[in-house]
Scaffold this active site. Sequence first.
Site, PDB file in Angstrom:
ATOM      1  N   CYS A 113     -32.652   7.880-136.052  1.00 45.71           N
ATOM      2  CA  CYS A 113     -33.788   8.597-137.004  1.00 45.71           C
ATOM      3  C   CYS A 113     -33.170   9.820-137.217  1.00 45.71           C
ATOM      4  O   CYS A 113     -33.351  10.551-137.940  1.00 45.71           O
ATOM      5  CB  CYS A 113     -34.941   8.590-136.586  1.00 45.71           C
ATOM      6  SG  CYS A 113     -35.813   6.914-136.308  1.00 45.71           S
ATOM      7  N   HIS A 252     -38.795  14.052-139.639  1.00 45.25           N
ATOM      8  CA  HIS A 252     -38.735  12.592-139.640  1.00 45.25           C
ATOM      9  C   HIS A 252     -39.843  12.028-139.862  1.00 45.25           C
ATOM     10  O   HIS A 252     -40.929  12.611-139.164  1.00 45.25           O
ATOM     11  CB  HIS A 252     -38.125  12.236-138.467  1.00 45.25           C
ATOM     12  CG  HIS A 252     -37.955  10.685-138.325  1.00 45.25           C
ATOM     13  ND1 HIS A 252     -37.517   9.780-139.130  1.00 45.25           N
ATOM     14  CD2 HIS A 252     -38.397  10.040-137.217  1.00 45.25           C
ATOM     15  CE1 HIS A 252     -37.770   8.490-138.835  1.00 45.25           C
ATOM     16  NE2 HIS A 252     -38.114   8.673-137.721  1.00 45.25           N
ATOM     17  N   ASN A 282     -41.609   4.427-141.821  1.00 48.95           N
ATOM     18  CA  ASN A 282     -40.224   5.022-141.032  1.00 48.95           C
ATOM     19  C   ASN A 282     -39.030   4.478-141.409  1.00 48.95           C
ATOM     20  O   ASN A 282     -38.977   3.206-141.362  1.00 48.95           O
ATOM     21  CB  ASN A 282     -40.727   4.976-139.789  1.00 48.95           C
ATOM     22  CG  ASN A 282     -39.522   5.601-138.844  1.00 48.95           C
ATOM     23  OD1 ASN A 282     -38.417   5.796-139.381  1.00 48.95           O
ATOM     24  ND2 ASN A 282     -39.793   5.360-137.525  1.00 48.95           N
TER      25      ASN A 282
HETATM   26  O1  UT7 Z   1     -38.537   6.682-135.610  1.00 45.99           O
HETATM   27  C1  UT7 Z   1     -38.383   7.406-134.171  1.00 45.99           C
HETATM   28  C2  UT7 Z   1     -39.061   7.133-133.081  1.00 45.99           C
HETATM   29  N1  UT7 Z   1     -40.395   6.175-133.298  1.00 45.99           N
HETATM   30  C3  UT7 Z   1     -41.593   6.866-133.299  1.00 45.99           C
HETATM   31  O2  UT7 Z   1     -41.541   8.142-133.085  1.00 45.99           O
HETATM   32  C4  UT7 Z   1     -42.719   6.237-133.174  1.00 45.99           C
HETATM   33  C5  UT7 Z   1     -43.680   6.816-131.816  1.00 45.99           C
HETATM   34  N2  UT7 Z   1     -44.791   5.895-131.846  1.00 45.99           N
HETATM   35  C6  UT7 Z   1     -45.813   5.854-132.542  1.00 45.99           C
HETATM   36  O3  UT7 Z   1     -45.754   6.163-133.618  1.00 45.99           O
HETATM   37  C7  UT7 Z   1     -47.230   5.306-131.937  1.00 45.99           C
HETATM   38  O4  UT7 Z   1     -46.904   4.995-130.426  1.00 45.99           O
HETATM   39  C8  UT7 Z   1     -47.534   3.906-132.525  1.00 45.99           C
HETATM   40  C9  UT7 Z   1     -47.866   4.186-134.137  1.00 45.99           C
HETATM   41  C10 UT7 Z   1     -46.320   2.761-132.336  1.00 45.99           C
HETATM   42  C11 UT7 Z   1     -48.501   3.125-131.806  1.00 45.99           C
HETATM   43  O5  UT7 Z   1     -49.776   3.959-131.673  1.00 45.99           O
HETATM   44  P1  UT7 Z   1     -50.481   4.325-130.571  1.00 45.99           P
HETATM   45  O6  UT7 Z   1     -51.691   5.364-130.784  1.00 45.99           O
HETATM   46  O7  UT7 Z   1     -49.350   4.859-129.493  1.00 45.99           O
HETATM   47  O8  UT7 Z   1     -50.875   2.915-129.964  1.00 45.99           O
HETATM   48  P2  UT7 Z   1     -50.719   2.178-128.626  1.00 45.99           P
HETATM   49  O9  UT7 Z   1     -49.266   1.489-128.659  1.00 45.99           O
HETATM   50  O10 UT7 Z   1     -51.029   2.984-127.505  1.00 45.99           O
HETATM   51  O11 UT7 Z   1     -51.837   1.056-128.880  1.00 45.99           O
HETATM   52  C12 UT7 Z   1     -53.008   1.090-128.831  1.00 45.99           C
HETATM   53  C13 UT7 Z   1     -53.820  -0.095-129.149  1.00 45.99           C
HETATM   54  C14 UT7 Z   1     -53.177  -1.459-128.293  1.00 45.99           C
HETATM   55  O12 UT7 Z   1     -54.238  -2.255-127.842  1.00 45.99           O
HETATM   56  P3  UT7 Z   1     -54.986  -2.290-126.242  1.00 45.99           P
HETATM   57  O13 UT7 Z   1     -53.885  -2.512-125.449  1.00 45.99           O
HETATM   58  O14 UT7 Z   1     -55.588  -0.783-126.294  1.00 45.99           O
HETATM   59  O15 UT7 Z   1     -55.872  -3.257-126.442  1.00 45.99           O
HETATM   60  C15 UT7 Z   1     -52.214  -2.059-129.210  1.00 45.99           C
HETATM   61  O16 UT7 Z   1     -52.049  -3.402-128.741  1.00 45.99           O
HETATM   62  O17 UT7 Z   1     -53.440  -0.724-130.454  1.00 45.99           O
HETATM   63  C16 UT7 Z   1     -53.011  -1.955-130.721  1.00 45.99           C
HETATM   64  N3  UT7 Z   1     -51.876  -2.002-131.671  1.00 45.99           N
HETATM   65  C17 UT7 Z   1     -52.483  -2.512-132.925  1.00 45.99           C
HETATM   66  N4  UT7 Z   1     -53.730  -2.811-133.279  1.00 45.99           N
HETATM   67  C18 UT7 Z   1     -53.600  -3.104-134.577  1.00 45.99           C
HETATM   68  C19 UT7 Z   1     -50.776  -1.952-131.689  1.00 45.99           C
HETATM   69  N5  UT7 Z   1     -50.122  -2.085-132.945  1.00 45.99           N
HETATM   70  C20 UT7 Z   1     -51.422  -2.519-133.726  1.00 45.99           C
HETATM   71  C21 UT7 Z   1     -51.524  -2.842-134.917  1.00 45.99           C
HETATM   72  N6  UT7 Z   1     -52.664  -3.197-135.369  1.00 45.99           N
HETATM   73  N7  UT7 Z   1     -50.659  -2.882-135.704  1.00 45.99           N
END
Ligand code: UT7
Length: 325
Positions: A113, A252, A282
């Site tokens: 990225c 980004h 992204n």
């Molecule tokens: O491009 C360069 C680098 N990439 C980034 O910078 C991306 C960085 N990370 C992020 O943007 C975020 O971490 C994400 C958008 C990927 C995830 O958001 P989060 O707030 O960190 O969520 P999480 O991974 O902590 O997941 C929270 C919950 C989980 O459920 P439980 O374990 O709490 O029951 C996930 O399973 O959300 C769940 N979850 C979803 N639910 C509905 C994860 N993806 C989804 C989804 N729909 N698509």
Amino acid sequence: MKKIGIIGLGEYLPKKILTNADLEKMVDTSDEWIITRTGIKERRLAAKNEVTSDMALKAAKQALDNAGLKAADLDLIIVATITGDMPFPAVACILQNALGAKAAVCFDISAACAGFVYAIAVAQQFIARGTYKNALVVGAETLSSITDWQDRNTCVLFGDGAGAVVLSEVKSGGILSTHMGSDGSKAGLLMMPGGGSRNPASKETLEKRMHYLKMQGNEIFKLAVTIMAEAAQVALKKAGLECQDIDLVIPHQANIRIIMAMAKKLKLPKEKIYLNIEKYGNMSSASTATALCEAAKSGRIKKGDIVLLDAFGAGLVWGACVIKW
Ligand code: UT7
């Protein structure tokens, strides 16, 4: 020291739109979760036979027209990508042939990225030293080709597209500073494990879905906020400027919460942040490239403005660049 600036910009986004409603039918997710957690409403997907070099070509032609240059005027082409048409040759060489830029030296940069910012920094060095005169820098990605469409943690995040700029010597303004950083100790947080020399393609790698990107999103999230804010501060310091001197930040576009948390750390109002994540998700190296192009062409960037590019991604790698327009 020569002043090196952007003299042309172009972008290309594929026509096909994948909405959050479409994704609700593919994996266990919701429009509400995707919008509140990421800021993404829809993303573009390359057509079946459309590959990274095709999108790079369209963006590049627009950037050349915008610069008033011909392909023959280019002596350097750098493409930032992690989703080349194939592992080799470089997309830059395929693009060179398609453009007919016979005089150009061509190579790709793999800095995920942050690739577009890295490529600008590299091109600037070559032009400043007088090695090359006119450089085409492209950020182009077909992330849909390495997205696991069964993994809700990642498939809602990414899209395809390309952005391009032409860099050359300018009379006023130009790139005031660049800053790049890397931390390979955290390479495991975001990667595609299959297809390289460690895990060459095999029946087993296919069955284990190793040819798709894997990400520990939460860890990356926390690092992105801190590192992007620090990178901005270092680049500004190198340019002899302060945060309040910035007219527009082109960050980004990985997650609106990362961008806004970074802006808060820098005490920047949201009016000074350019966003296209809502429309495109992204697109890795293509995110900053298309955002810069859109911001300039829509009049959000005016003559004399101070613009900050700030990117972070797999590697880990990060880069910031201050440009006076
Ligand atoms: O491009 C360069 C680098 N990439 C980034 O910078 C991306 C960085 N990370 C992020 O943007 C975020 O971490 C994400 C958008 C990927 C995830 O958001 P989060 O707030 O960190 O969520 P999480 O991974 O902590 O997941 C929270 C919950 C989980 O459920 P439980 O374990 O709490 O029951 C996930 O399973 O959300 C769940 N979850 C979803 N639910 C509905 C994860 N993806 C989804 C989804 N729909 N698509």
